[in-house]
Design an enzyme around this catalytic site. Sequence first.
Site, PDB file in Angstrom:
ATOM      1  CG  ASP A  27       2.669  18.012   7.740  1.00 56.59           C
ATOM      2  OD1 ASP A  27       2.072  19.080   7.552  1.00 56.59           O
ATOM      3  OD2 ASP A  27       3.722  17.917   8.411  1.00 56.59           O
ATOM      4  CG  HIS A  64       3.521  22.215   8.443  1.00 54.95           C
ATOM      5  ND1 HIS A  64       3.650  20.894   8.797  1.00 54.95           N
ATOM      6  CD2 HIS A  64       4.197  22.929   9.381  1.00 54.95           C
ATOM      7  CE1 HIS A  64       4.365  20.815   9.909  1.00 54.95           C
ATOM      8  NE2 HIS A  64       4.713  22.027  10.282  1.00 54.95           N
ATOM      9  CG  ASN A  76       8.019  24.278  17.302  1.00 51.81           C
ATOM     10  OD1 ASN A  76       9.050  23.602  17.279  1.00 51.81           O
ATOM     11  ND2 ASN A  76       7.190  24.336  16.289  1.00 51.81           N
ATOM     12  CB  SER A  93       7.463  21.285  12.005  1.00 55.90           C
ATOM     13  OG  SER A  93       6.332  21.052  12.792  1.00 55.90           O
TER      14      SER A  93
END
Length: 428
Positions: free
Chosen positions: A137, A170, A268, A330
């Site tokens: 990430d 994130h 998404n 996520s």
Amino acid sequence: MKSISTSIPSLAASLVLGAMLNGIAIAEAPSVEGDRVWVSYNSGQKGPIRRFLQKQGAEIHHEFDGVNAVAATIPARAIQGLSRNPHVRSIEVDPKRYLLNHEGPQEIPYGVIQAQADSSAGVSESHVGNVTICIIDTGLDSSHFNLSGNVLNGTNDSGTGNWYEDGHGHGTHVAGTIAATDQGWRGVVGVIESGAKLHIIKVFDDNGGWAYSSDLAKAMGDCRTAAGDGNLVVSMSLGGSFASANEEAAFADDFAGGKSVIVAAAGNDGNRRYSYPASYDSVISVAAVDDRERRARFSQRNDQVEISAAGVDVLSTYPDGLFATMSGTSMATPHVSGVAALVWSNHASCSGQQIRNALAGGAKDLGEAGRDINTGFGLVQAKTTNDGIQPEDCSFAGDGGGGDGGGGDGGGGGKDKPCNPKKPGCNG
Ligand SMILES: [Ca+2]
Ligand SMILES: [Ca+2]
């Protein structure tokens, strides 16, 4: 006549309003010494009010000449006298404002409860150190008080900065869902709350941006190096529309070794497209649901979607000791990664495929009966999955509910399930 000020918008619902003293409304009667209040006075009366306050031992913090008010801490014994002062128009509590950082009390995010992963569900965390959880990430803020209690290691990718820093947020959010540690009164808890073994690979820089599929293939190798020949959960809250045969091979090869469970976000875009790496057969594709177990509108729907978890308004850790609510597949992904690691830690001799089968078997069926393109086998369930794994052969034996739903392979909703990970052919 004195005007009345009783409204404190953000606190109005919880305040006891209107304690009347001598015709002046006090928004909330300050009850203990040291309460801080706004004192409004009649125009031109600042001098007498200041003198009065000082005489009473009050501490004046701010003076607002334009609106004829001061903010002051006033001894409780002086409140009544102040309210009788003919120059005072109103006395109002000076309510506190907070950084929206969830400093306390501690909150258990709904997704952790929904996944049967809060402490009350009772899945043992005694062996969580047996599983390496590799998070690919934006890095993470290793100094966050909810994260620093984990065993933290990482790998820097070239050009993206240090894995233990996260200028984006994130990765810190994802890590908190997996492993925010229980700090008692403050912060949040993750799926694993007693300290997990995390390996952080920072493939995205602080702008988020993108990484290449080759970066992910390399990261997969770095995750394996970090785990040695131990059990490894790889968590990827990322994806893209185009597949890569080389990238696919990197994940398939490691999964075939039986020592990994690889988890990624379904995507998404809310459409039926495949997103990769989630839609490789070797990787578990995770859909997002909300706090009422309804598929999130943005969550991609296709026959690779394998399981679901909370992904709407998920509360978790954020850099600089803060907290944030974020939405996306996520956010759903780390719930599944965490549950996979938690369950596997209690069944360390099982293979990655067997753990994957158990996750499917233990899932709580949602929507149409059986596997569906919206939620896969359903909502990930730590307790049901953990308890259903048979120690003799690592098979999953559900006791009704989600177990039966998942087990009914050929049952309802047969249209959309060409690849069933419970069947040997699915994952090659
Ligand atoms: Ca897949
Ligand atoms: Ca279903």
